[in-house]
Scaffold this active site. Structure first.
Site, mmCIF file in Angstrom:
data_model
loop_
_atom_site.group_PDB
_atom_site.id
_atom_site.type_symbol
_atom_site.label_atom_id
_atom_site.label_comp_id
_atom_site.label_asym_id
_atom_site.label_seq_id
_atom_site.Cartn_x
_atom_site.Cartn_y
_atom_site.Cartn_z
ATOM 1 N N LEU A 1 6.117 -2.961 11.897
ATOM 2 C CA LEU A 1 5.378 -1.771 12.336
ATOM 3 C C LEU A 1 3.935 -2.099 12.662
ATOM 4 C CD1 LEU A 1 6.685 0.853 9.755
ATOM 5 C CD2 LEU A 1 7.360 0.617 12.137
ATOM 6 N N GLY A 2 3.361 -3.099 11.982
ATOM 7 C CA GLY A 2 1.970 -3.448 12.216
ATOM 8 C C GLY A 2 1.541 -4.596 11.326
ATOM 9 N N GLY B 1 -2.056 -6.272 9.443
ATOM 10 C CA GLY B 1 -3.405 -5.960 9.008
ATOM 11 C C GLY B 1 -4.021 -7.124 8.274
ATOM 12 N N GLY B 2 -5.234 -6.909 7.774
ATOM 13 C CA GLY B 2 -5.927 -7.969 7.075
ATOM 14 C C GLY B 2 -5.283 -8.349 5.769
ATOM 15 N N GLY C 1 -1.706 -7.954 5.118
ATOM 16 C CA GLY C 1 -0.295 -8.310 5.188
ATOM 17 C C GLY C 1 0.387 -7.682 6.388
ATOM 18 N N VAL D 1 3.483 -4.922 7.711
ATOM 19 C CA VAL D 1 4.235 -3.735 7.326
ATOM 20 C C VAL D 1 5.520 -3.680 8.151
ATOM 21 C CG1 VAL D 1 4.219 -1.227 7.125
ATOM 22 C CG2 VAL D 1 2.111 -2.510 6.751
ATOM 23 N N LYS E 1 5.390 -3.004 2.752
ATOM 24 C CA LYS E 1 4.220 -3.858 2.992
ATOM 25 C C LYS E 1 4.401 -5.182 2.270
ATOM 26 C CE LYS E 1 -0.796 -4.065 2.809
ATOM 27 N NZ LYS E 1 -2.046 -3.355 2.506
ATOM 28 N N ASP F 1 -11.525 0.822 2.723
ATOM 29 C CA ASP F 1 -11.275 0.402 4.110
ATOM 30 C C ASP F 1 -10.842 1.608 4.944
ATOM 31 O OD1 ASP F 1 -11.115 -1.248 6.292
ATOM 32 O OD2 ASP F 1 -9.150 -2.060 5.803
#
Length: 767
Positions: free
Chosen positions: A442-443, A445-446, A448, A450, A464, A562
């Site tokens: 799905l995406g 990030g900084g 990990g 997802v 995640k 964040d």
């Protein structure tokens, strides 16, 4: 008539054989054309001199010149651009050239004292060359500096930041960001102009990254394996050349299918046994000889690709029997009186009958196979046992036993399940994500990756998979998980469970279907200039309520750390849900400020006070949320490198616009259309307080949520819209804003206090 001497006859025969052999050797250049410039081979389609190179009608990239007139070594250059070539590879489709490293030198106060000529390399649209994204990277030497390059239109392409660190605290590794940094470049790049951003010395906010700053800074493209040699000298001040790898191809057609369909003399693969294949970097194609042939596939007829005599190259083409060369291939057979596998050493055996000795060998072989099967079964059982022990070890190390005890204790206290929180096995999550398949991502990030997962009960979740966890975080993990699982707020993504039998615990959240607020604002679909102001205010108010709940109602309070539009999800009805607690902290019970050794967050959203003091407070979340509201109301990105330096930060632009009384122009179209002057001043005052440099001057999240909800109620009344009529004197009871408007506010914020770094990227600064 006298007879010819035997020696002379032998010489003639040897000469004829050598001529025949020479005719079978693969040629690289066109007949009659020069094939060498010094020690560099020049294969066709490249060529030196008229008629010796391929003319692609759009550019003369393959025309080369060789200067060997002087005492220096011969110099091979491109005629169209005068770039020097050190190597040309026909098989790899690469050419190596040289560029000067761009240098800027500064004095002790940070003033520019010297720089070399700005080095850039421009390759036009129809060029046969592109920078190799696999074998070339961007490097920045010296510190502190931000080195990057654009695409010729002012749009950022790639870059990295190099900071300083005292010599006695050197870190292991080469070019890892201290004194030297490097970054990959994307494919399809045909323009390079290096640029630098210097960080002035002597300023307190830069003292951490500017300790022992170097006098000269460099930025350049370079061949990736350049770092394998001793070239990285951080404190160098001289000018030097670096090798750069270019990918070349025939680019007058996008793909082989288009070039072959044209079937004209312009098709490059001219050899009788040549093949066409598409290139990876940009449009175009290259040629290769078919299997069993070698040579130059760009030359006409049979002179380009010639048959390989596989029987003469026994290292590459194995044959322990009788080898026979054929056109484009070879055969390998056992001798007539033998049988077996001629491709295996001692594989050919005499054609004997099935002797007693052979039977004995067969029996022994069967026995060995049985024993081997038993041994393999035992190994598999031991491997499975070791895997179970490893899972148990990770489970205990990650606090699984403690978490189970806490969950039982909580269930006994509340008389029910612990908020639906569950401890999942790794097999459950592997099955739910199809073994963490790439199409389930799905995406990223900084903290990990997802994944989308479907559990056994057909419920859809978000899983995640974190990258790493420090030892100190592991000790507090179980406590934090149980506390986070108790958060039950409609605008906070629910934590459903975790998996502890892996090295780094995985978290399972409820699945939110409509993407992130960032995608909604800046994507192709979603927020546009006609989106109702009420929708924007509702999303902002719901997000603020979620943060206020974490700050004020959670026990202990939770600081997000964040807050950004990428961490606010939207469901099918566009209800906001705050997510990603990867940088969150549990506030201590004595309300002391959280002091971090690493500043974590996203550039553009980071609280400047947190960045300078390493002290994370609830007011840090307030600052970040203020940036989110600016992004939502203006539909502009928080950082933009297209314009002048003073306009790169959305916060800086907003503050400057407020100072000049032009903040109405900064708002999105529908915001200006629907929001009246009183509401505009209210939201301006609220946002200016949120992004104040001092945390003490910022409101609490609870107040922010109440102000936004009041503003939303106010907008629903006729007098709240732009053009909806002015309020009469004494009609303050109609105002739903709840305070007297402050139009002349002394906003304590300086635009240059926002770091000018790349937007929408998560960084961690070691302080």
């Amino acid at each position: 008539m006298s007879r010819m001497p035997t020696t002379a006859l032998l010489l003639i025969v040897l000469h004829l054989l050598s001529v025949a052999a020479a005719q079978r050797q693969a040629s690289m250049a066109l007949p009659g054309c020069r094939e060498k410039c010094g020690n560099v081979t020049v294969p066709y389609p490249f060529g030196i001199g008229a008629g010796c190179y391929r003319d692609n009608r759009l550019s003369r990239d393959f025309e080369l010149a060789c200067d060997d007139s002087g005492p220096s070594p011969p110099r091979l250059t491109m005629v169209s651009r005068r770039y020097r070539l050190a190597n040309i590879s026909l098989a790899a489709g690469e050419a190596t050239t040289y560029l000067n490293a761009t240098r800027s030198c500064y004095n002790s106060t940070g003033g520019l004292v010297d720089r070399n000529r700005n080095t850039y390399m421009s390759i036009n649209y129809h060029s046969s060359y592109l920078f190799s994204s696999s074998k070339t990277q961007l490097v920045s030497l010296g510190c502190p500096t931000l080195g990057y390059f654009d695409d010729g239109s002012g749009h950022y392409v790639s870059g990295c930041m190099s900071v300083c660190r005292p010599a006695q605290f050197d870190l292991p590794g080469r070019c890892t960001g201290v004194g030297c940094c490097r970054s990959a470049i994307p494919s399809g790049i045909n323009f390079f102009e290096p640029k630098q951003t210097n960080f002035p010395r002597g300023q307190p906010r830069y003292e951490t990254i500017a300790a022992e700053a170097t006098s000269c800074h460099y930025v350049f493209l370079v061949q990736t394996d350049w770092f394998d040699s001793e070239h990285v000298i951080v404190n160098r001040t001289d000018d030097f050349e670096v090798p750069v790898v270019l990918d070349w191809a025939i680019r007058n057609a996008r793909k082989c299918s288009a070039a072959m369909g044209n079937a004209t003399a312009d098709f490059a693969c001219r050899g009788a046994h040549s093949e066409c294949f598409d290139v990876d970097n940009g449009d175009g194609y290259r040629c290769k000889c078919s299997k069993g042939y070698d040579g130059n596939p760009y030359l006409d007829g049979v002179g380009g690709c010639i048959d390989i005599d596989e029987c003469k190259d026994t290292d590459k083409y194995v044959c322990y029997g009788v080898c026979t060369n054929t056109e484009g291939d070879y055969t390998c057979k056992c001798p007539p009186e033998e049988t077996g596998d001629p491709y295996v050493k001692n594989g050919c055996r005499p054609k004997d009958k099935f002797t007693v000795a052979l039977k004995a060998v067969t029996g022994v072989g069967v026995g060995v196979i049985l024993l081997g099967s038993i041994f393999c079964g035992t190994c598999l059982a031991l491997q499975k046992s070791n895997l179970m022990r490893t899972k148990k070890k990770f489970f205990e190390h990650n606090g699984g036993v403690i978490l189970q005890q806490q969950m039982r204790s909580y269930n006994g206290t509340t008389g029910g399940a612990s908020g639906g929180f569950k401890i999942f096995s790794s097999e459950e999550l592997k099955k739910a994500t199809n073994n963490f398949a790439a199409d389930q991502i799905l995406g990223r990030g900084g903290h990990g990756i997802v994944y989308r997962g479907v559990l056994a009960d057909n419920s859809v979740v978000a899983i995640k998979k974190s990258k790493m966890m420090e030892e100190a975080e592991t000790k507090e993990f179980t406590r934090e998980m149980l506390i986070l699982s108790q958060i039950n707020h409609r605008n906070v993504v629910k934590l459903l469970g975790c998996c502890l039998e892996v090295e780094v615990p995985m978290l399972v959240y409820e699945y939110v279907s409509n993407g992130t607020l960032y995608q909604y604002i800046h994507g192709d679909k979603g927020l546009n200039a006609d989106t109702a102001l009420d929708t924007r205010l509702r999303i902002g108010a719901e997000s603020a309520e979620a943060l206020a709940y974490m700050h004020s109602s959670a026990s202990p309070p939770i600081l997000h750390g964040d807050v950004k539009t990428a961490n606010i999800l939207l469901d099918g009805s566009l209800t906001a849900k705050v997510t990603d607690f990867g940088a969150s902290k549990l506030a201590p019970s004595d309300e002391a400020e959280v002091i971090a050794t690493l500043v974590q967050g996203t550039c553009g959203y980071l609280d400047p006070e947190y960045l300078m003091t390493c002290q994370l407070t609830d007011k840090s979340d307030v600052y970040s949320f203020g940036v989110v509201m600016l992004e939502l109301l203006t539909r502009k990105k928080v950082l933009c490198f297209d314009g002048p330096e003073e306009n790169r930060s959305l916060v800086s632009c907003f503050v400057a616009a407020v100072k000049a009384g032009r903040h109405d122009d900064l708002m999105d179209g529908n915001v200006r259309k629907e929001m009246g002057p009183e509401a505009l001043e209210e939201v301006t005052h609220l946002l200016m307080r949120c992004v104040s440099m001092s945390g003490d001057e910022r409101p609490g999240m609870k107040e922010v949520a109440e102000r936004l909800e009041a503003l939303r109620r106010y907008q629903r009344h006729p007098w709240g819209h732009a053009g909806g009529g002015d309020l009469e004197e004494g009609e303050d009871e109609k105002s739903l804003l709840g305070r007297k408007q402050q139009c002349d506010v002394d906003y304590k914020f300086r635009p240059h206090d926002v770091l000018d770094l790349e937007g929408d990227s998560t960084y961690t600064y070691s302080l």
